[in-house]
Design a protein around this motif. Structure first.
Motif: not given
Length: 149
Positions: A24-51
């Motif tokens: 987790a990092v603050s740049m004046g607004n909150p961010h959480v960074v996670t690492y994946v092997e490949n970016l080709d995935f349906p982000i809309e399936k997990n993005g809202p759960y993080f949010e």
């Protein structure tokens, strides 16, 4: 549930029944960074759960990162309240800093987003961003219509 931590660096977080390593990092607004092997995935399936995770009571921007090498990171971003966006400057800065503190990149990196590549540098405790600027919209406001607003 109360979360009273000063920092979150490479810690496990269960989101939608899947375990992620997060920073987790603050740049004046909150961010959480996670690492994946490949970016080709349906982000809309997990993005809202993080949010909407209870870990982040005011919601959070989430960056999914693929480390290409120590000078090149690729990312996709799920912005709180907006969904996936083509670019996020604070997100790119958060990705660089999170990757640096996790020992995954050097102090100067290219961060590749869907909308283009930004150069991010960490120098003397400050983060600098450099990238292209483009006009994406032009318009005119009829001042008479907005005088009483």
């Amino acid at each position: 549930m109360s979360f009273e931590k000063a920092q979150m660096i490479d810690e496990p977080l269960e989101i939608n029944h899947q375990l992620y390593r997060c920073t987790a990092v603050s740049m004046g607004n909150p961010h959480v960074v996670t690492y994946v092997e490949n970016l080709d995935f349906p982000i809309e399936k997990n993005g809202p759960y993080f949010e909407k995770s209870e870990m982040f009571p005011e919601s959070v921007n989430t960056e999914f990162v693929q480390v290409i090498n120590r000078q090149h990171l690729k990312m996709r971003v799920w912005e709180r309240g907006s969904g996936e966006t083509m670019a996020c400057g604070t997100g790119a800065c958060a990705v660089m800093y999170a990757s640096y503190v996790n020992g995954l990149c050097d102090q100067k990196v290219d961060v590749e987003l869907l909308g283009g590549t930004l150069k991010i540098a960490y120098e003397d405790g400050h983060i600098f961003m450099e990238g292209p600027a483009r006009t994406v919209f032009e318009g005119q406001i009829n001042e008479e219509e907005y005088k009483n607003v």
